[in-house]
Scaffold this active site. Structure first.
Site, short mmCIF file in Angstrom:
data_model
loop_
_atom_site.label_atom_id
_atom_site.label_comp_id
_atom_site.label_asym_id
_atom_site.label_seq_id
_atom_site.Cartn_x
_atom_site.Cartn_y
_atom_site.Cartn_z
N TRP A 1 -71.28 44.85 102.01
CA TRP A 1 -72.53 45.63 102.48
C TRP A 1 -74.02 44.72 102.87
CZ3 TRP A 1 -74.94 43.74 97.45
CH2 TRP A 1 -74.31 43.37 97.04
N CYS B 1 -78.81 65.99 92.38
CA CYS B 1 -79.22 65.37 91.82
C CYS B 1 -79.12 65.25 90.13
CB CYS B 1 -80.73 66.45 92.22
SG CYS B 1 -81.94 66.32 91.59
N ASN C 1 -71.07 56.18 87.66
CA ASN C 1 -70.73 54.90 88.49
C ASN C 1 -71.18 54.03 89.18
OD1 ASN C 1 -68.48 52.33 89.64
ND2 ASN C 1 -69.92 52.98 90.85
N GLU C 2 -72.13 52.91 88.75
CA GLU C 2 -73.19 52.62 89.24
C GLU C 2 -74.65 53.44 88.98
OE1 GLU C 2 -71.87 50.20 92.41
OE2 GLU C 2 -71.69 48.43 91.47
N GLU D 1 -65.35 50.98 102.47
CA GLU D 1 -65.59 49.14 102.07
C GLU D 1 -63.79 48.59 102.55
OE1 GLU D 1 -65.74 49.98 97.62
OE2 GLU D 1 -68.35 50.33 97.89
N GLN D 2 -63.78 49.55 103.82
CA GLN D 2 -62.24 48.68 104.12
C GLN D 2 -62.79 46.74 104.77
OE1 GLN D 2 -62.24 49.59 108.61
NE2 GLN D 2 -62.79 50.94 107.85
N MET D 3 -64.17 47.13 104.55
CA MET D 3 -64.39 45.05 104.76
C MET D 3 -64.75 44.07 103.44
SD MET D 3 -63.78 44.54 107.94
CE MET D 3 -64.24 42.65 108.54
N HIS D 4 -64.88 45.42 102.12
CA HIS D 4 -64.45 44.19 101.08
C HIS D 4 -63.34 43.30 100.69
CE1 HIS D 4 -65.57 43.55 96.97
NE2 HIS D 4 -66.89 44.38 96.97
N ARG E 1 -71.75 59.20 98.74
CA ARG E 1 -70.93 59.17 97.44
C ARG E 1 -73.30 59.16 96.50
NH1 ARG E 1 -69.44 53.20 95.02
NH2 ARG E 1 -71.14 51.94 96.04
N GLU F 1 -67.15 44.14 87.30
CA GLU F 1 -66.89 44.28 88.90
C GLU F 1 -67.44 43.05 89.64
OE1 GLU F 1 -68.13 47.60 91.66
OE2 GLU F 1 -67.68 48.82 90.93
#
Lengths: 663, 663, 663
Positions: free
Chosen positions: A324, A110, A144-145, A364-367, A106, A316
């Site tokens: 992460w 620029c 986003n961020e 992000e499956q481990m989030h 993601r 969030e």
């Protein structure tokens, strides 16, 4: 007064449509009021160029709204789809080594790439027209961020050309730029704006003035990129809250400036992830492994409260282990609730758990989430439910008092000292946080503010550590404020062109306290400069002062140099204080300022937002806080406050006063 | 005998012309005799292609000269201006990863780029014609710090083509090159010189013979680049001293060879910066934080004294805190004076403080100077004034005796062992410095010399640690010298083609002492090989020897391998000694050589240059040196020598003799 | 039963032809039976395109064969000559940063480059035709150490195009790929196979499913590359053994799959080099500095024994110090013999010392050999001679029993957990080795096997730590095997598409033991989760279990979570055990499985291959092993087994039984 609410982040595109309604009902049942959706869904909203597929999103919004939820809709510009990148392959940023930052995760764009910016206007315009007046949509999150994964700076040719235009606009003539940057040094003089290069891949470090202007430019590009979306949304989504979700420990663009275009400054709070990636030492990381740094979140709450025009949210909120960190521990039982209340205590209007449901696939499956991947509640689900009940019971509303104490935080300073730290571990953010920790140990509720007139007026105490190049107007405002001011270390040590002031540091600030910083040094870890009388030490950074007329030494080093100087209500601190020294210094300035302060037990933190007093236990053992509470009834928690415990009551705090201690 | 003088480095282009005269007067008032200028001023000397603007420089020289100063004029080729880079964009070097090293700092050129070299000839020719016979210009500095920022090696195509030519010149046929490099290994054989590649970006390490030849080539390119300027200056600036300012802890090209073209080998001495960037451990860095390593500067003084044809200078002397260390502490009071005298004690003709005035802008704005950015004197100004007075009082002149002890230092060895260290922490420079420390602990005055006949003749003791591939002629010279010789570890372990000698190491050196190194090993930090009788340890590197006829073991390891072997006057040391073992070994070889030595107190260092004896205290506390001084009157300092103290007297040193100790 | 034999690796092209015969005679005299040659000799076999020069190789083979040696002939495809690279410059791999991996060392090719693969077929075909039926050639080694220097993955365009074809073959439609990878996340959806990119240079990490498929593809390319040579050799060298020399601590392609095409799986065993480059801590590295990790080689012996179709060899056995560690110590006296016997004890048919003669030139000149560079015997020469004598005396033959205990090792799991370790120090290989250490401490002889039906049938105990995504068929085989099974940690935690299983981990394995892994966490070094009753700790990784029907808790953490669960004969371990906990767990599962086990003294290791029992002392002191030996006569070694000692006898081991200890 706004009632404080809970929220979550939801990805209807990740799950079968059949379960949307059930999810929506569970959210409401849990006590959530809002739900954020849509911010990464471009490939579903426009699967082919120009083919808008908004129907599924409309159904999702309707379903959520129908269940009683309000929707925060994200613009999907953080994740341009592959077909777009294939159409304009040069839209991806180039890193400082000259490598493209390819599609496949993601933020692969620029900020200076005009055709991409136009594509963003197109998709955002289409979405705004489609949903801007939908009754269920109450807020829009832009992108986003911004800047995540080190994406503010790009070395694309588009960035180079834009930077040259930016320089021309700023300096008008190349002679002025040469003079401002000091390009006579090392024959760096340029004969035209076309001769300007980006400051990467130089043989050794590039000119810090050049680098700082590139940082300013890059920040301006983010601000402009955001503003284009704001303008579209203001037009097509009148009355909606416009927000962006900022990050923690991140200062690569000017959040104060960007947030001037927003209604709400939100941020994404991940206490365990941030602790793991912080510079704190291993013992600190082990101690707070499952609850997070006791001051880090509070600092950011106070920072972002000072950014937005009309409010701030946690967009969030970490609900469990993340994916992460270098290591990813689970939160302690109760930690998610504590984090939520810490945010609410600081005045968050909304705290939103990210995400609702743990995605079983992709990066992000481990989030962790409120729900396990199989849809069962995870622990944080119950935490959230409890908070929702307690919020209702407390009838908590936002009414944050203007704090007596303001800590100045300035993004240019962060850039300047990262460009030229002078000592390898000099970090502006770390310095600001170190000072903040001292204030928080003293039980104070603090505003973290930009260096502006408005921000400092009406304060009892203003602190400005490491402020790079304060403008004269701000210095005048400080003088006029009547506040006690604590300046330094390193404040005023440069002009805006990244030069040492002609009159030496602290430059313009000498108008407030006539000290001259003749020399500075940085100190290796393990090397410190002790104060006289064992009043602590300087570490990282220290200065050699010369005092002007009317300035008196307050503290000295063991070898006799002035460590803290004072003229009237203005103090100058000549180094980076350790905790002992900082507490000594703060005691003096707080007392002079007439700010009441506490001496909190280790691991106890407190926050009084005018409406409510909160006390938090970040330690592993229960702690008796009865001296803090007095005889006021507790609305939450016990006087023997458990680990991860939260206490709340409706009276100013007392007790743990330092007076007794000092007497 | 030349009188020893002080100098400074000045950048008239950095300050308004109005203050040049005042600056010049202050320099003279301070007692300085020389001033270096001009070495980074190309963009001011030629602001557009072919437009020479030398008038300001002429006025600056006149002003300085008029004030009684002699000028050292720098050629500006270290900082080609942007217009030149724009004209020949391929002049910038390419790094080992294939990235260009762009304009924006300094040294952005490749030594193999012929058009740039011609541009250098042009500007240097113009300057030499303009100022070569100016009465105020007494010396010329060529370029600045060749190789700084890792710029010796470039992977530009121009370098590749030049390297192929270099290989052809060296080997004549590709078969000879294949044989020399051992290219049969891994099928690396080449069928023509056009098939040669640069040794970067290979899958795993390239052939060390290939890499070493590339290092030799790169060194030759620097030497040739320098020589082209020398030739122009010899022609147009007759009688002027020609010098270059080398660096510390830097061996990427052959300074001995380059210096053969110079009159004076100068170097830039930054004791605190070098300590910070050294491999010394944290305790050592903390101990000498503000005074620097007690042996590092001395080693380099002795090294550069052996480089130049007719003298050596310190062209840049650290006067305060620098900007380029990972951390940048301030010198202790008196440290600048101590460093100056340490250089003078070693025979420096000139010590020049860098710079005169702290530039308030650009990359080095945090580099302290004799003056603060506002023009007021910084501490070193007073140090310099004191040294100037003391120098006058001492009437110090250069007359350095040929030392009895010579330590061989060889640039090819440094390249070889950095290419193939075998153990991660094996550094040739560190090994040479370790041996040098032992000699200095023994109070000796040492010459650091190249491996040549001249360099070793007439010595009592010659040490050659880690000498890569000594030539037969040098080995004969050693044999003929009559000196006691200490060989090893790792000496003679390769042929010049980076092969193990057919007769095994120490190769040609077996003619001096018939030992065979059958095996070697490198040792992790914390792993050592103890000697018998607790006489110290090997660390980093050790060897298994087989002794030939007439060779006797002198010391053994605890497990019985020979640690030190001897035949007549030649010793072979079979490992990297720790301080204890080194002192044991030196005691033996010094006694046999008939060299008188001392056992100095820790932190005391001494230097006898024939004309004068100096004693220095690098420790934090005063130390009684009366045993060293005896009853000779001190010209400088006290017998209870303070921290940072310097003592000087006119008699050979006595006392702290080891004899008594051993008796 | 095959007699176990010794071998060496020889490079006739490195030495004058005159000494080939002498070398051959010495090899035979030493007791060697085989010799490997040719694997890096392409530039000599084909010095110009199409010009085959095989005559020298024929003479070398004849010479060796004439002396009574059998030849293993290597295909030279690991080192394509320069002329070939010049003809197809795009054959070199591209690294993840986009840099070419140039000629100048070895392995400079991309497995996906079809023209290069055809060149390999050509040269291998020519060699096979020339020597395939030579009576002296008994075996062929294909290429050399596939994947060494990180060469499995290449980011060349050829690899991209091949990867797209691979994806098309696997998924048929792009929609299926999008679904499998979860590309809806972050709008990563692709509209065609041509839109697929390689997963490098992304802004942040690429999708793990994408990365895993790229790893699978890269592995398949290696397998296919190897198979093309196998097919040629099968055709032209009938009856010859076909082998490849794998490496240690290396799992970048699927060795099980590749080895299905081979007769013999060989590996290259460098105990000291591997210890130095391992993740073991400094104390461990210092303790085993000169003898190597006591379990690492054994693990690999057991692993490769399970790879080949009909046998396994050690193709390269470290004979002395190597050149490629960060530090390179010498082996202890006797260590080379111990390593050889450890391999033989595990059933190696051949142990081959690398190399015969230390090359005095090029990259490996510091790699020791049986001979010194000057041709004299080095220490290992005598070790080899002793082993040869002892082997003859023992009449040792290969007869490895199927072990009662099988440890499952799976290459996909290694890729998966390196892509997404979740904790920085989570390594699948380290986990497997940690479990293996426990089995070896218990004196067991173990098979390391792939997750297949055949591999687990007939076992008493099967362990599957960290098994990424077991197939249903394998789970059924486990259930049917009747073995006691120890699952976890992290086993079954993903589907083959790198997704969390719908029913949560351990996914398919829940059929064996109905536990649900609700949450996991990774633990920083120094952070552990203690078990109740001080039965050890979890480190690195732990899980929170929910137990289904019929599952009982066996061990718990101090805070009460289930640490070990069991249903009937199946156990689930909920974390990475330290040694104490592992021993506790193994005691339970071994006893239930009816496997007899020992409690060996620290530093003692044992191996019973059915034919012979061996005992090894990896410690620095002699250890009494009489309890192990009983009254059986020792064929090798003493009951007071010296450091580096090897004992051998012909009876099952007894003693050090844990029973007594536990009673």
């Amino acid at each position: 007064m706004t009632r404080q609410r809970l929220s979550t982040c939801y990805y209807p595109e990740h799950v079968p449509e059949e379960i949307w309604a059930e999810d929506a009902a569970r959210m409401r049942g849990l006590g959530l009021a809002l739900v954020r959706i849509g911010e990464f869904a471009w490939s579903r909203l426009e699967p082919e160029p120009g083919l808008y597929c908004f129907d599924w999103l409309a159904r999702a919004i309707d379903t959520l709204h129908g269940a009683g939820l309000r929707v925060v809709l994200g613009t999907p510009t953080a994740t341009p789809p592959k077909w777009l990148v294939d159409r304009m392959p040069d839209m991806v940023a180039i890193d400082a080594n000259g490598h493209p930052r390819k599609f496949g995760s993601r933020r692969h764009y620029c900020f200076s790439h005009e055709p991409y910016a136009q594509e963003c206007e197109r998709i955002v315009g289409a979405l705004a027209k489609a949903f801007g007046t939908h009754p269920g949509v109450v807020a829009w999150q832009i992108d986003n961020e911004f800047g995540c994964h080190d994406t503010v700076e790009s070395y694309l040719e588009a960035a180079l050309l834009a930077f040259r235009r930016w320089c021309r606009a700023r300096y008008a003539t190349i002679e002025a730029l040469n003079e401002a940057w000091g390009n006579v040094f090392w024959s760096m003089e340029l004969s035209s704006f076309e001769a300007i290069e980006l400051p990467n891949l130089t043989v050794t470090e590039a000119n810090p003035a050049h680098r700082l202007d590139f940082r300013r430019f890059a920040s301006d590009q983010v601000v402009a990129f955001n503003r284009r979306q704001v303008e579209i949304l203001r037009r097509h989504a009148p009355g909606c809250v416009i927000l962006h979700n900022f990050m923690g420990a991140f200062a690569a663009f000017d959040h104060h400036r960007l947030a001037q275009d927003l209604d709400v400054a939100a941020w994404d709070s991940y206490p365990l992830g941030f602790l793991e990636t912080s510079r704190s030492d291993a013992a600190w990381k082990a101690r707070y492994l499952r609850i997070g740094d006791p001051d880090f979140q509070a600092f950011h709450h106070d920072l972002y409260r000072g950014c937005g025009r009309s409010g701030w949210w946690v967009m969030e909120q970490q609900p469990g282990g993340v994916n992460w960190g270098a290591w990813n521990p689970l939160p302690a039982p109760g930690a998610v609730r504590l984090w939520t209340f810490e945010a609410l205590a600081h005045g968050a209007e909304v705290v939103s758990y990210f995400p609702w449901r743990q995605a079983p696939f992709a990066q992000e499956q481990m989030h962790e989430a409120l729900l396990l991947p199989n849809g069962e509640p995870n622990e944080a689900y119950h935490d959230a439910a409890q908070v929702a009940r307690e919020l209702a019971q407390l009838d908590a509303r936002v009414e944050t008092e203007r704090a007596e104490v303001a800590l100045v935080f300035d993004y240019e300073s962060a850039w300047a000292w990262s460009i030229a730290p002078h000592g390898q571990d000099f970090s502006y953010l770390a310095l600001a946080l170190a000072i903040y920790r001292g204030l928080r140990r003293a039980g104070l509720s603090v505003d973290v503010v930009p260096p502006t007139r408005d921000a400092v007026s009406g304060r009892k105490l203003v602190l400005l550590p490491g402020l790079f190049a304060p403008h004269g107007e701000f210095v005048e405002a400080l003088a006029a404020s009547g506040a006690v001011v604590l300046i330094g270390p390193r404040s005023g040590s440069k002009t805006p062109h990244f030069r040492i002031p002609p009159e030496l540091p602290p430059g313009e600030l000498r108008a407030l306290v006539d000290v001259t910083v003749r020399r500075v040094e940085t100190l290796r870890p393990g090397v410190t400069v002790p104060l006289a009388d064992s009043l602590g030490r300087f570490e990282h950074w220290r200065e050699i002062l010369m005092l002007g007329a009317g300035v008196e030494p307050v503290l000295e080093t063991k070898s006799g140099e002035v460590a803290l100087a004072r003229r009237d209500r203005v103090f100058y601190l000549a180094g980076w204080p350790d905790a002992t020294l900082l507490d000594e210094v703060l005691m003096r300035v707080l007392d002079l300022a007439g700010v009441e302060w506490l001496k909190l037990p280790a691991d106890i933190r407190a926050r009084d937002n005018g409406e409510m007093c909160y006390v938090f236990n970040y330690g592993p053992e229960p702690i008796d806080i009865s001296a803090l509470v007095g005889d006021v009834p507790l609305l939450l928690g016990d006087e023997n406050l458990a680990s991860c415990g939260v206490a709340a009551f409706r009276r100013p705090m007392r007790g743990f006063r330092a007076d007794a201690d000092r007497a």
